[in-house]
Design a protein around this motif. Structure first.
Motif, PDB file in Angstrom:
ATOM      1  N   TYR B  64     -12.930  -4.003 -47.814  1.00 55.46           N
ATOM      2  CA  TYR B  64     -12.629  -2.585 -47.691  1.00 55.46           C
ATOM      3  C   TYR B  64     -11.142  -2.363 -47.868  1.00 55.46           C
ATOM      4  CZ  TYR B  64     -11.647  -3.767 -42.748  1.00 55.46           C
ATOM      5  OH  TYR B  64     -11.185  -4.331 -41.589  1.00 55.46           O
ATOM      6  N   ILE B  65     -10.801  -1.109 -48.185  1.00 61.21           N
ATOM      7  CA  ILE B  65      -9.401  -0.756 -48.427  1.00 61.21           C
ATOM      8  C   ILE B  65      -9.020   0.426 -47.562  1.00 61.21           C
ATOM      9  CG2 ILE B  65      -7.722  -0.010 -50.169  1.00 61.21           C
ATOM     10  CD1 ILE B  65     -10.822  -1.291 -51.622  1.00 61.21           C
ATOM     11  N   HIS B  66      -7.920   0.302 -46.860  1.00 62.83           N
ATOM     12  CA  HIS B  66      -7.320   1.429 -46.133  1.00 62.83           C
ATOM     13  C   HIS B  66      -6.183   1.982 -46.986  1.00 62.83           C
ATOM     14  CE1 HIS B  66      -8.674  -0.241 -41.935  1.00 62.83           C
ATOM     15  NE2 HIS B  66      -9.534   0.625 -42.400  1.00 62.83           N
ATOM     16  N   THR B  67      -6.136   3.301 -47.135  1.00 71.26           N
ATOM     17  CA  THR B  67      -5.073   3.927 -47.917  1.00 71.26           C
ATOM     18  C   THR B  67      -4.326   4.934 -47.053  1.00 71.26           C
ATOM     19  OG1 THR B  67      -6.509   3.733 -49.851  1.00 71.26           O
ATOM     20  CG2 THR B  67      -4.586   5.169 -50.072  1.00 71.26           C
ATOM     21  N   ASP B  68      -3.006   4.882 -47.103  1.00 70.85           N
ATOM     22  CA  ASP B  68      -2.244   5.882 -46.350  1.00 70.85           C
ATOM     23  C   ASP B  68      -1.947   7.095 -47.228  1.00 70.85           C
ATOM     24  OD1 ASP B  68       0.958   4.067 -46.404  1.00 70.85           O
ATOM     25  OD2 ASP B  68       0.034   5.379 -47.904  1.00 70.85           O
ATOM     26  N   ASP B  69      -1.271   8.100 -46.653  1.00 70.74           N
ATOM     27  CA  ASP B  69      -1.134   9.357 -47.407  1.00 70.74           C
ATOM     28  C   ASP B  69      -0.057   9.286 -48.482  1.00 70.74           C
ATOM     29  OD1 ASP B  69       0.166  11.009 -44.422  1.00 70.74           O
ATOM     30  OD2 ASP B  69       1.025   9.461 -45.729  1.00 70.74           O
ATOM     31  N   GLU B  70       0.594   8.106 -48.610  1.00 73.77           N
ATOM     32  CA  GLU B  70       1.504   7.908 -49.742  1.00 73.77           C
ATOM     33  C   GLU B  70       0.822   7.089 -50.836  1.00 73.77           C
ATOM     34  OE1 GLU B  70       4.788   6.007 -47.877  1.00 73.77           O
ATOM     35  OE2 GLU B  70       5.517   7.841 -46.920  1.00 73.77           O
ATOM     36  N   GLY B  71      -0.448   6.737 -50.614  1.00 73.68           N
ATOM     37  CA  GLY B  71      -1.174   5.973 -51.616  1.00 73.68           C
ATOM     38  C   GLY B  71      -1.063   4.466 -51.481  1.00 73.68           C
ATOM     39  N   ASN B  72      -0.354   3.980 -50.454  1.00 71.73           N
ATOM     40  CA  ASN B  72      -0.287   2.536 -50.234  1.00 71.73           C
ATOM     41  C   ASN B  72      -1.651   2.029 -49.781  1.00 71.73           C
ATOM     42  OD1 ASN B  72       2.623   2.292 -50.627  1.00 71.73           O
ATOM     43  ND2 ASN B  72       2.786   3.433 -48.700  1.00 71.73           N
ATOM     44  N   GLU B  73      -2.056   0.877 -50.341  1.00 68.31           N
ATOM     45  CA  GLU B  73      -3.372   0.331 -50.026  1.00 68.31           C
ATOM     46  C   GLU B  73      -3.267  -0.966 -49.248  1.00 68.31           C
ATOM     47  OE1 GLU B  73      -6.079   2.084 -53.699  1.00 68.31           O
ATOM     48  OE2 GLU B  73      -5.643  -0.078 -53.636  1.00 68.31           O
ATOM     49  N   TYR B  74      -4.184  -1.119 -48.300  1.00 64.85           N
ATOM     50  CA  TYR B  74      -4.274  -2.332 -47.491  1.00 64.85           C
ATOM     51  C   TYR B  74      -5.720  -2.799 -47.565  1.00 64.85           C
ATOM     52  CZ  TYR B  74      -0.046  -0.102 -45.823  1.00 64.85           C
ATOM     53  OH  TYR B  74       1.177   0.521 -45.775  1.00 64.85           O
ATOM     54  N   ALA B  75      -5.949  -3.948 -48.208  1.00 60.96           N
ATOM     55  CA  ALA B  75      -7.316  -4.436 -48.412  1.00 60.96           C
ATOM     56  C   ALA B  75      -7.623  -5.588 -47.459  1.00 60.96           C
ATOM     57  CB  ALA B  75      -7.506  -4.890 -49.855  1.00 60.96           C
ATOM     58  N   PHE B  76      -8.863  -5.605 -47.011  1.00 54.89           N
ATOM     59  CA  PHE B  76      -9.326  -6.623 -46.077  1.00 54.89           C
ATOM     60  C   PHE B  76     -10.648  -7.178 -46.587  1.00 54.89           C
ATOM     61  CE2 PHE B  76      -6.345  -5.560 -42.701  1.00 54.89           C
ATOM     62  CZ  PHE B  76      -5.986  -4.267 -43.045  1.00 54.89           C
ATOM     63  N   ARG B  77     -10.892  -8.480 -46.363  1.00 58.08           N
ATOM     64  CA  ARG B  77     -12.156  -9.062 -46.818  1.00 58.08           C
ATOM     65  C   ARG B  77     -12.589 -10.185 -45.891  1.00 58.08           C
ATOM     66  NH1 ARG B  77     -11.161 -13.360 -51.761  1.00 58.08           N
ATOM     67  NH2 ARG B  77      -9.571 -14.612 -50.704  1.00 58.08           N
ATOM     68  N   GLY B  78     -13.888 -10.536 -46.032  1.00 57.44           N
ATOM     69  CA  GLY B  78     -14.403 -11.645 -45.243  1.00 57.44           C
ATOM     70  C   GLY B  78     -15.831 -11.979 -45.624  1.00 57.44           C
ATOM     71  N   THR B  79     -16.362 -12.967 -44.923  1.00 57.73           N
ATOM     72  CA  THR B  79     -17.750 -13.369 -45.124  1.00 57.73           C
ATOM     73  C   THR B  79     -18.471 -13.312 -43.786  1.00 57.73           C
ATOM     74  OG1 THR B  79     -17.403 -15.729 -44.660  1.00 57.73           O
ATOM     75  CG2 THR B  79     -16.979 -14.983 -46.909  1.00 57.73           C
ATOM     76  N   PHE B  80     -19.777 -13.242 -43.831  1.00 54.93           N
ATOM     77  CA  PHE B  80     -20.590 -13.290 -42.616  1.00 54.93           C
ATOM     78  C   PHE B  80     -21.225 -14.672 -42.518  1.00 54.93           C
ATOM     79  CE2 PHE B  80     -20.312  -8.903 -41.409  1.00 54.93           C
ATOM     80  CZ  PHE B  80     -20.137  -8.209 -42.603  1.00 54.93           C
ATOM     81  N   HIS B  81     -21.193 -15.240 -41.297  1.00 58.66           N
ATOM     82  CA  HIS B  81     -21.878 -16.513 -41.063  1.00 58.66           C
ATOM     83  C   HIS B  81     -23.066 -16.255 -40.164  1.00 58.66           C
ATOM     84  CE1 HIS B  81     -22.160 -20.983 -40.435  1.00 58.66           C
ATOM     85  NE2 HIS B  81     -22.922 -20.506 -39.474  1.00 58.66           N
ATOM     86  N   GLY B  82     -24.263 -16.577 -40.645  1.00 60.72           N
ATOM     87  CA  GLY B  82     -25.468 -16.283 -39.900  1.00 60.72           C
ATOM     88  C   GLY B  82     -25.862 -14.839 -40.122  1.00 60.72           C
ATOM     89  N   ASP B  83     -27.140 -14.552 -40.097  1.00 60.46           N
ATOM     90  CA  ASP B  83     -27.562 -13.152 -40.182  1.00 60.46           C
ATOM     91  C   ASP B  83     -27.185 -12.457 -38.874  1.00 60.46           C
ATOM     92  OD1 ASP B  83     -30.635 -13.998 -41.902  1.00 60.46           O
ATOM     93  OD2 ASP B  83     -28.724 -13.292 -42.715  1.00 60.46           O
ATOM     94  N   PRO B  84     -26.447 -11.358 -38.918  1.00 61.23           N
ATOM     95  CA  PRO B  84     -26.119 -10.629 -37.689  1.00 61.23           C
ATOM     96  C   PRO B  84     -27.381 -10.131 -36.990  1.00 61.23           C
ATOM     97  CG  PRO B  84     -24.717  -9.902 -39.512  1.00 61.23           C
ATOM     98  CD  PRO B  84     -25.778 -10.762 -40.101  1.00 61.23           C
ATOM     99  N   THR B  85     -27.402 -10.218 -35.662  1.00 61.08           N
ATOM    100  CA  THR B  85     -28.486  -9.634 -34.868  1.00 61.08           C
ATOM    101  C   THR B  85     -27.893  -8.989 -33.625  1.00 61.08           C
ATOM    102  OG1 THR B  85     -28.873 -11.583 -33.458  1.00 61.08           O
ATOM    103  CG2 THR B  85     -30.081 -11.493 -35.564  1.00 61.08           C
ATOM    104  N   VAL B  86     -28.641  -8.054 -33.040  1.00 62.95           N
ATOM    105  CA  VAL B  86     -28.159  -7.380 -31.831  1.00 62.95           C
ATOM    106  C   VAL B  86     -27.950  -8.392 -30.719  1.00 62.95           C
ATOM    107  CG1 VAL B  86     -28.617  -5.607 -30.108  1.00 62.95           C
ATOM    108  CG2 VAL B  86     -29.424  -5.299 -32.441  1.00 62.95           C
TER     109      VAL B  86
END
Lengths: 157, 157
Positions: B64-86
């Protein structure tokens, strides 16, 4: 012959493994990422390894099974974070399916000098207790076997 | 109103975040795993969030990418280990693309009692220095904003 150094620092959820090999980093990197090579060394001598799948790319996954001579199976799985490279190394998660939920994150790096490569792995878990359980589960002898088997394999590649 | 508790224990490469919500665990779990919901709360108020991809399954990935009101972008990424469950929660890797290679592993759990749910996240990094850098990068105010936004979103679902 180089020895495998394994350290488990007091009070940190960390295991470190270091071993030097008489081979270039590019070859070590192949041995760690290509499943046809991985299957030839990653595990204790007394167990047979089979790879279920191995996709060494960002958000790829791996799973393999070790079988002993009584037919008992030990399955391991994880994901890769980031595309592995020789210069940046490999970051992956790791879980023994016999202890579900005890997940570690490992970074493996390859540092070459004068044709010899030091492989360093740093494994971090969610707790010191989980780290201690990995040690208690007999991780050490399996790692030593694997590193020796890798050292034996490299000259044949 | 519940407060977000953030702790960074001395000498451990760990960050812990805890917050209680007036909602069932199943709803918190949806808010954390469904991208149409995640995009509505995961980030500081001053940034706009866009999801590049979000596949909440074992060996799935997110970005995902966060953008501020000057247009600067901050991107974040990752992987999931195991199927998520409650019941078991979510385990994922996390990396801010502005600090490549500084990768953390996070476990998020959902514990419900009397209709209220405590969300607990434990984040572990490869070093205490990396953990300290996360704090220095202004993580705390972003987390507090996100938790408040999540609390505001839940009653609307």
């Amino acid at each position: 012959m180089s020895d495998t150094v394994i350290t488990a620092p007091d009070g940190l959820p960390v295991i470190e493994i270091t071993r030097e090999f008489a081979a270039p980093a590019a070859l070590l990197f192949r041995a760690y990422t290509e499943p046809d090579l991985v299957v030839q060394w990653l595990g204790p001598r007394r167990l047979t390894m089979k790879i279920d799948h191995w996709d060494a790319r960002h958000a790829g996954g791996y799973r393999y099974i070790h079988t002993d001579d009584e037919g008992n199976e030990y399955a391991f799985r994880g994901t890769f974070h980031g595309d592995p490279t020789v210069t940046e190394g490999i970051v992956q998660t790791f879980e023994w399916e016999g202890a579900p939920g005890d997940i570690a994150m490992e970074r493996i790096t390859f540092t070459e000098q004068d044709g010899r490569t030091t492989v360093h792995m740093r494994s971090v878990g969610f707790s010191v207790e989980a780290r201690d359980a990995h040690i208690a589960n007999g991780m050490e002898s399996g790692v030593r076997d694997a590193m020796d088997r890798l050292a034996e394999l490299l000259p044949t590649l």
